[in-house]
Design a protein around this motif. Structure first.
Motif, PDB file in Angstrom:
ATOM      1  N   VAL A 131      -4.792   8.429 -14.809  1.00 45.82           N
ATOM      2  CA  VAL A 131      -5.106   8.418 -13.371  1.00 45.82           C
ATOM      3  C   VAL A 131      -4.388   7.250 -12.695  1.00 45.82           C
ATOM      4  N   LEU A 132      -4.423   6.102 -13.364  1.00 46.45           N
ATOM      5  CA  LEU A 132      -3.792   4.916 -12.797  1.00 46.45           C
ATOM      6  C   LEU A 132      -2.286   5.108 -12.657  1.00 46.45           C
ATOM      7  N   GLU A 133      -1.687   5.757 -13.637  1.00 48.21           N
ATOM      8  CA  GLU A 133      -0.245   6.021 -13.575  1.00 48.21           C
ATOM      9  C   GLU A 133       0.085   6.905 -12.373  1.00 48.21           C
ATOM     10  N   CYS A 134      -0.831   7.806 -12.030  1.00 49.93           N
ATOM     11  CA  CYS A 134      -0.605   8.682 -10.879  1.00 49.93           C
ATOM     12  C   CYS A 134      -0.809   7.913  -9.572  1.00 49.93           C
ATOM     13  N   VAL A 135      -1.887   7.137  -9.494  1.00 44.08           N
ATOM     14  CA  VAL A 135      -2.270   6.512  -8.228  1.00 44.08           C
ATOM     15  C   VAL A 135      -1.432   5.277  -7.936  1.00 44.08           C
ATOM     16  N   ASP A 136      -1.304   4.410  -8.932  1.00 40.54           N
ATOM     17  CA  ASP A 136      -0.747   3.084  -8.682  1.00 40.54           C
ATOM     18  C   ASP A 136       0.039   2.600  -9.901  1.00 40.54           C
ATOM     19  N   PRO A 137       1.226   3.204 -10.128  1.00 35.42           N
ATOM     20  CA  PRO A 137       1.966   2.893 -11.359  1.00 35.42           C
ATOM     21  C   PRO A 137       2.381   1.421 -11.462  1.00 35.42           C
TER      22      PRO A 137
ATOM     23  N   SER B 297       0.823  -1.209   0.000  1.00 34.13           N
ATOM     24  CA  SER B 297       0.000   0.000   0.000  1.00 34.13           C
ATOM     25  C   SER B 297       0.856   1.257   0.000  1.00 34.13           C
ATOM     26  N   ALA B 298       2.126   1.155   0.449  1.00 29.41           N
ATOM     27  CA  ALA B 298       2.997   2.333   0.454  1.00 29.41           C
ATOM     28  C   ALA B 298       3.268   2.830  -0.965  1.00 29.41           C
ATOM     29  N   GLU B 299       3.055   1.969  -1.962  1.00 26.12           N
ATOM     30  CA  GLU B 299       3.364   2.382  -3.329  1.00 26.12           C
ATOM     31  C   GLU B 299       2.191   3.062  -4.013  1.00 26.12           C
ATOM     32  N   ILE B 300       1.093   3.213  -3.279  1.00 24.98           N
ATOM     33  CA  ILE B 300      -0.089   3.848  -3.857  1.00 24.98           C
ATOM     34  C   ILE B 300      -0.173   5.287  -3.369  1.00 24.98           C
ATOM     35  N   ASP B 301      -0.371   6.221  -4.305  1.00 22.21           N
ATOM     36  CA  ASP B 301      -0.474   7.634  -3.925  1.00 22.21           C
ATOM     37  C   ASP B 301      -1.894   7.910  -3.448  1.00 22.21           C
ATOM     38  N   ARG B 302      -2.067   7.865  -2.126  1.00 22.28           N
ATOM     39  CA  ARG B 302      -3.423   7.995  -1.591  1.00 22.28           C
ATOM     40  C   ARG B 302      -3.882   9.428  -1.510  1.00 22.28           C
ATOM     41  N   SER B 303      -2.996  10.383  -1.825  1.00 24.44           N
ATOM     42  CA  SER B 303      -3.440  11.782  -1.824  1.00 24.44           C
ATOM     43  C   SER B 303      -4.170  12.099  -3.133  1.00 24.44           C
ATOM     44  N   PHE B 304      -4.098  11.209  -4.112  1.00 23.45           N
ATOM     45  CA  PHE B 304      -4.747  11.482  -5.394  1.00 23.45           C
ATOM     46  C   PHE B 304      -6.267  11.432  -5.231  1.00 23.45           C
ATOM     47  N   PRO B 305      -6.970  12.433  -5.754  1.00 24.75           N
ATOM     48  CA  PRO B 305      -8.406  12.543  -5.473  1.00 24.75           C
ATOM     49  C   PRO B 305      -9.292  11.618  -6.295  1.00 24.75           C
ATOM     50  N   ILE B 306      -9.263  10.320  -5.995  1.00 30.99           N
ATOM     51  CA  ILE B 306     -10.279   9.455  -6.597  1.00 30.99           C
ATOM     52  C   ILE B 306     -10.992   8.709  -5.477  1.00 30.99           C
ATOM     53  N   ASN B 307     -12.188   8.206  -5.778  1.00 29.25           N
ATOM     54  CA  ASN B 307     -12.940   7.548  -4.717  1.00 29.25           C
ATOM     55  C   ASN B 307     -12.768   6.023  -4.773  1.00 29.25           C
ATOM     56  N   VAL B 308     -13.308   5.371  -3.760  1.00 31.28           N
ATOM     57  CA  VAL B 308     -13.121   3.934  -3.594  1.00 31.28           C
ATOM     58  C   VAL B 308     -13.670   3.169  -4.807  1.00 31.28           C
ATOM     59  N   PHE B 309     -14.841   3.586  -5.288  1.00 30.62           N
ATOM     60  CA  PHE B 309     -15.448   2.893  -6.426  1.00 30.62           C
ATOM     61  C   PHE B 309     -14.488   2.883  -7.615  1.00 30.62           C
ATOM     62  N   ASP B 310     -13.900   4.051  -7.914  1.00 31.44           N
ATOM     63  CA  ASP B 310     -13.015   4.143  -9.074  1.00 31.44           C
ATOM     64  C   ASP B 310     -11.738   3.326  -8.884  1.00 31.44           C
ATOM     65  N   LEU B 311     -11.225   3.323  -7.650  1.00 28.71           N
ATOM     66  CA  LEU B 311     -10.019   2.517  -7.385  1.00 28.71           C
ATOM     67  C   LEU B 311     -10.314   1.043  -7.634  1.00 28.71           C
ATOM     68  N   VAL B 312     -11.440   0.580  -7.113  1.00 35.52           N
ATOM     69  CA  VAL B 312     -11.793  -0.829  -7.250  1.00 35.52           C
ATOM     70  C   VAL B 312     -12.091  -1.167  -8.715  1.00 35.52           C
ATOM     71  N   ALA B 313     -12.749  -0.225  -9.414  1.00 35.22           N
ATOM     72  CA  ALA B 313     -13.116  -0.469 -10.816  1.00 35.22           C
ATOM     73  C   ALA B 313     -11.885  -0.655 -11.703  1.00 35.22           C
TER      74      ALA B 313
END
Lengths: 248, 290
Positions: free
Chosen positions: B164-170, A79-95
């Protein structure tokens, strides 16, 4: 290493060396992971566990040797490799888990949206659809990443420390999911640190300290001698290390 | 003076004001969303670096073809693409991070451009390139602005998901798609396109302003990427219209008037923005039950 199992191979390592800047993090790995395995990868920090998963997922290329995959993989990064400050919601992350089936630009149908909702329900995140990922706790974030794996629906799952910063209840839920996936016949490879958990839930283990210390049935791998040997692995790179001359 | 005189008359009476308005609308639509991605990727200063990188290309185009839109645009795009590609390639094959390699290449590009001009012995007036001429937009330039922003929006829509994916979770992107890294280059190309079209109106340096200031301000209105891009575009539009009117009524240079307006809107957003504004977040608000 290779068990006397009738199951066909899921992943075969052919003298694989993975690493950065010529320094191996995983050194001359040889062996096969069978389909349907439930394998824990453990070892000291810097021992090459994450590097191995990145190598299998295709995120990095081997310095040497080859990794043969017989089936598609789905990868859950640390999880440390994920930029959690990026403004997307849970639905979009899961999708994002739909990408392997729908493509990077493919249309997401109403049925796909339902699959996302079902995956969220499966991991206990109903009602979190609109929450920004930056507002999730460590455990909720891992649940969301598990939901993404469910949507990827690959025969091989790679999970890098999925239980870090996760409370007991969440850990129990997530382990339940791992168990379900294993029963469905998937190959599960998980980086973990909790020895008791590995002994209890994982039939096979790979103890990695740059070189393979032991690989096989968890009881045989997790012996005091093996763990001692793994602990003695030098953490730092030797800048004057000679070139490795082991047969390629 | 009625509100009509202040807001409408300048545009109703003067063709150059209407053209400026169209140009600014096009710029705001193209640059706003790009700016939002730059801020979210912690690349806020990359726009500025790229603006410097395209300057010599545009100047060289000017040198070869005179004050020709085609030559200057082609030169700017070429210089921008080359710098972006080289910087991206160097950071991938060497230990340099992208900011270091980008800084290196834009400085080399800038110095190279100045040397080429001096060797040519031209007493080139760079004022046009530096500050643009939003009140002197001809049909061809307007066409370029509108095309650039349309191409930019359509491409961004196409690459939105991987970007977006490249930004969030490359790492995840690389695991599901081998060529995921290319989306970054496409994004840099869009950035260059917007800056090159922007310098026709606002000049290289101020074009970055209409890209970044609204994007930074948008952060104080939303925590969702979609609304942020819309809000950045609206703030860009408002800054453009208000800046044009101030410039018309008070007699200020247009480019700076537009950027200063955007700066004031940013200041207001930082203080009073509904999302984490400095003053709004200090207002006492009851917490919720669960």
């Amino acid at each position: 290493m290779t068990q006397a199992s009738p199951l066909p191979p899921a992943i075969h390592f052919d003298n694989v060396t993975l690493g950065y800047d010529r320094h191996p993090a995983v050194h001359h790995l040889e062996g096969t992971i069978r389909q349907g395995s439930l394998l824990a990868v453990l070892g000291p920090n810097g021992g090459g566990k994450s590097t191995l998963l990145k190598g299998i997922s295709g995120a990095i290329k081997p310095l040497d040797g080859q990794i043969h995959l017989t089936q598609p993989v789905a990868y859950l990064p640390q999880s440390a490799e994920i930029d959690r400050s990026f403004p997307i919601n849970v639905f979009d992350l899961v999708a994002m888990g739909l990408i392997p089936s729908r493509g990077l630009m493919g249309r997401v149908s109403r049925k796909d949206n339902e699959r996302v909702t079902q995956a969220l329900a499966k991991v206990g995140l109903v009602g979190f659809e609109e929450r920004a990922i930056g507002t999730l706790s460590g455990g909720q974030m891992q649940r969301a990443l598990f939901a993404r794996l469910i949507l990827q629906d690959a025969p091989i799952f790679l999970l890098d420390e999925p239980l870090t910063a996760v409370d007991e209840k969440t850990a129990a839920d997530l382990i339940g999911l791992l168990r379900d996936w294993h029963q469905q016949g998937r190959t599960i490879i998980t980086v973990l640190h909790d020895l008791a958990l590995i002994r209890r839930e994982f039939p096979e283990s790979l103890l990695l300290a740059r070189d393979v210390i032991a690989w096989g049935a968890s009881d045989a791998v997790l012996t005091e001698t093996n763990l001692q040997r793994a602990r003695h692995m030098a953490e730092a790179h030797d800048p004057f290390a000679a070139a490795c001359e082991r047969a390629a | 003076m009625s509100a009509y005189d202040i807001l409408i008359t300048p545009f109703a009476d003067y063709g150059f004001m209407r053209r400026a308005l169209v140009g600014i609308v096009a710029l705001a639509f193209g640059a706003g969303p790009i700016g939002v991605f730059l801020t979210l990727r912690r690349m806020s200063l990359v726009g500025d670096a790229m603006a410097h990188a395209i300057l010599p290309g545009a100047a060289l185009g000017y040198l070869v073809g005179g004050l020709s839109l085609g030559f200057m645009t082609a030169g700017g795009l070429l210089a921008g693409f080359i710098v972006a590609l080289l910087a991206g390639a160097l950071s991938r094959i060497s230990v340099l991070r992208e900011d270091a390699s980008l800084a290196s290449f834009y400085l080399i590009s800038l110095a190279g451009g100045v040397v080429m001009l001096s060797v040519k012995g031209s007493n080139l007036d760079l004022l046009h390139v530096l500050f643009g001429s939003v009140l002197g937009l001809d049909n061809a330039t307007l066409f370029l602005l509108v095309t650039a922003s349309s191409v930019s929006l359509l491409t961004l829509a196409l690459i939105f998901r991987p970007l977006v994916l490249e930004c969030v979770d490359p790492e995840f992107l690389r695991s599901v798609h081998g060529h995921g890294g290319r989306v970054h280059l496409i994004f840099l190309a869009l950035l260059t396109l917007n800056l090159v079209s922007g310098f026709q109106a606002l000049g290289t340096l101020l074009a970055v302003g209409l890209m970044m200031l609204p994007a930074v301000a948008a952060r104080f209105f939303s925590r969702q990427i979609g609304p942020m891009m819309t809000i950045a575009t609206v703030i860009g539009l408002l800054s453009g219209v208000i800046g044009l009117l101030i410039s018309y009524h008070v007699g200020l240079p247009t480019g700076p008037a537009i950027i200063l307006t955007a700066g004031l809107i940013l200041l207001g957003s930082v203080l009073f923005g509904p999302q984490d504004g400095i003053l709004t977040s200090r207002l006492p608000r009851p917490h919720l039950e669960s």
